[in-house]
Design an enzyme around this catalytic site. Structure first.
Site, PDB file in Angstrom:
ATOM      1  N   THR A 211     -16.017  21.905  33.948  1.00  0.00           N
ATOM      2  CA  THR A 211     -16.728  23.043  33.632  1.00  0.00           C
ATOM      3  C   THR A 211     -16.644  23.972  34.669  1.00  0.00           C
ATOM      4  OG1 THR A 211     -18.795  23.894  32.887  1.00  0.00           O
ATOM      5  CG2 THR A 211     -18.810  22.315  34.468  1.00  0.00           C
ATOM      6  N   VAL A 222     -25.276  22.848  41.019  1.00  0.00           N
ATOM      7  CA  VAL A 222     -24.437  21.863  40.378  1.00  0.00           C
ATOM      8  C   VAL A 222     -25.213  21.535  39.138  1.00  0.00           C
ATOM      9  CG1 VAL A 222     -23.215  19.554  40.743  1.00  0.00           C
ATOM     10  CG2 VAL A 222     -23.492  21.282  42.673  1.00  0.00           C
ATOM     11  N   GLY A 223     -24.594  21.249  37.894  1.00  0.00           N
ATOM     12  CA  GLY A 223     -24.830  21.012  36.950  1.00  0.00           C
ATOM     13  C   GLY A 223     -24.798  19.548  36.537  1.00  0.00           C
ATOM     14  N   ASP A 224     -24.655  19.163  35.318  1.00  0.00           N
ATOM     15  CA  ASP A 224     -24.512  17.644  34.829  1.00  0.00           C
ATOM     16  C   ASP A 224     -22.833  17.164  34.910  1.00  0.00           C
ATOM     17  OD1 ASP A 224     -24.100  19.534  32.630  1.00  0.00           O
ATOM     18  OD2 ASP A 224     -24.016  17.660  31.407  1.00  0.00           O
ATOM     19  N   THR A 244     -22.301  18.498  26.964  1.00  0.00           N
ATOM     20  CA  THR A 244     -22.341  19.868  27.602  1.00  0.00           C
ATOM     21  C   THR A 244     -23.415  20.488  27.330  1.00  0.00           C
ATOM     22  OG1 THR A 244     -21.515  20.507  25.128  1.00  0.00           O
ATOM     23  CG2 THR A 244     -19.643  19.741  26.652  1.00  0.00           C
TER      24      THR A 244
HETATM   25  N1  GLY Z   1     -23.376  21.525  31.314  1.00  0.00           N
HETATM   26  C1  GLY Z   1     -22.501  22.272  32.354  1.00  0.00           C
HETATM   27  C2  GLY Z   1     -23.599  22.929  33.055  1.00  0.00           C
HETATM   28  O1  GLY Z   1     -24.539  22.909  32.969  1.00  0.00           O
HETATM   29  O2  GLY Z   1     -23.186  23.246  34.309  1.00  0.00           O
END
Ligand code: GLY
Length: 336
Positions: A211, A222-224, A244
């Site tokens: 992503t 930073v995301g998941d 997502t």
């Molecule tokens: N799922 C992608 C983000 O939140 O960075």
């Protein structure tokens, strides 16, 4: 697995496997059957773009790891997709920062990169972290230097399309600054992302999540996606899952781990994805104004998908020996 093996032994074994892979591939090619399956978190149009080359890679190489990487690379390299890789929407300073993770089931190997700048294919860098280091996650400048050392090219990832979208967002932020809005509705902040999960004919699982993260995020957010257990998880005895959408919600529910753990309790991939969505609704006390989508695949090649919100259409697709299929994901709308 012999518990006395060190990680270094596993790394050596990984190198050995890489050397012998073509031989194994030729040995397997006649046995490739319908159990081998690849799923991605996109519907009809992107699903075909991702899964058809991924499936071709599986058939020609016999490596499901190469296949899921090939599929993820398609979106990373496509400037038209503004949520992954090259062409992704930037952070609030106009800089594209990419996150990705990868897992290989047979030895439960993991690799990831976060806040990676200037490299188009972060999932391939994550794969190198997994295969060529004794670490799991590299971030920021360190991740970039690692990629450059392995021959990746430094490139400008900000396309005109993404730059114009960012300028529009910036102009609409406040009436009390020097940026003039275009007089349109406030710009939505999309979270895109793609998960590609595969099971091979031996029942071994592999997965990638990649992503550019939340559009216009605070630099360094930073995301998941690069967090093992959040945006991606697999257990080679059970199945694989990827998420997502709003990464913060997936992190606080360990979304992909949660999904795989429900499959471990006997749920189908579909029921497990729905359980993960219900968990997010539950911890938000029934009120959600964001989307999360969860996809899953088990060792038998069965697939699942659920999401909190979603437009009409297909939301997930998979490919196996019988061909390509795109499906609508179950929509678990929260009560207002
Ligand atoms: N799922 C992608 C983000 O939140 O960075």
């Amino acid at each position: 697995m012999n518990e006395q093996w060190s990680r270094r032994d596993l790394l050596r074994l990984g190198a050995l496997t890489a050397l012998t892979a073509p031989v194994i591939a030729h040995g397997r090619s006649s046995q490739i059957g319908p159990a081998a399956t690849i799923i991605c978190s996109r519907g009809e149009a992107w699903g075909r773009k991702v899964l058809e080359p991924a499936w071709q890679t599986w058939l020609s190489s016999g490596s499901m790891l190469d296949a899921v990487e090939k599929g993820a690379n398609v979106v990373e390299l496509d400037p038209e997709d503004t949520s992954v890789g090259y062409g992704g929407l930037p952070n609030e300073d106009g800089v594209v920062e990419l996150d990705a993770s990868i897992m290989a089931g047979p030895f439960h190997q993991c690799g990831s990169v976060a806040s990676l700048q200037s490299i188009k294919t972060p999932c391939s860098v994550a794969r190198l972290v997994m295969e060529r280091t004794d670490h799991i996650m590299l971030v920021g400048e360190g991740a970039k230097q690692f990629a450059l050392a392995h021959g990746f090219k430094e490139e400008n990832l900000l396309t005109d399309k993404a730059r114009e979208a960012w300028l529009k967002w910036k102009a609409g932020l406040s009436t009390n600054d020097d940026w003039l809005p275009a007089g349109e509705k406030p710009v939505q902040r999309p979270t895109g992302t793609i998960n590609v999960l595969g099971v091979d004919d031996l029942g071994d699982l592999f997965g990638i999540t990649t992503t550019s993260g939340l559009a216009y995020k605070i630099p360094g957010r930073v995301g998941d996606s690069p967090i093992i257990g959040a945006g991606l998880y697999l257990d080679n005895e059970i199945g694989a899952a990827g998420a997502t959408g709003r990464g913060e919600e997936v992190i606080r529910t360990c979304g992909s781990f949660y999904t795989v753990s429900r499959m471990a309790q006997g749920m189908s991939p579909q029921a497990a994805c729905e359980a993960a969505c219900r968990r997010i609704i539950e911890i938000n006390r029934g009120v959600v104004d964001f989307n999360v989508k969860v996809i899953a695949l088990n060792k038998a090649g069965e697939v699942g998908c659920a999401q909190l919100q979603g437009r009409a259409g297909t939301h997930v697709s998979f490919i196996n020996g019988k061909g390509f299929t795109a499906l609508e994901g179950a929509i678990q709308m929260a009560k207002k």
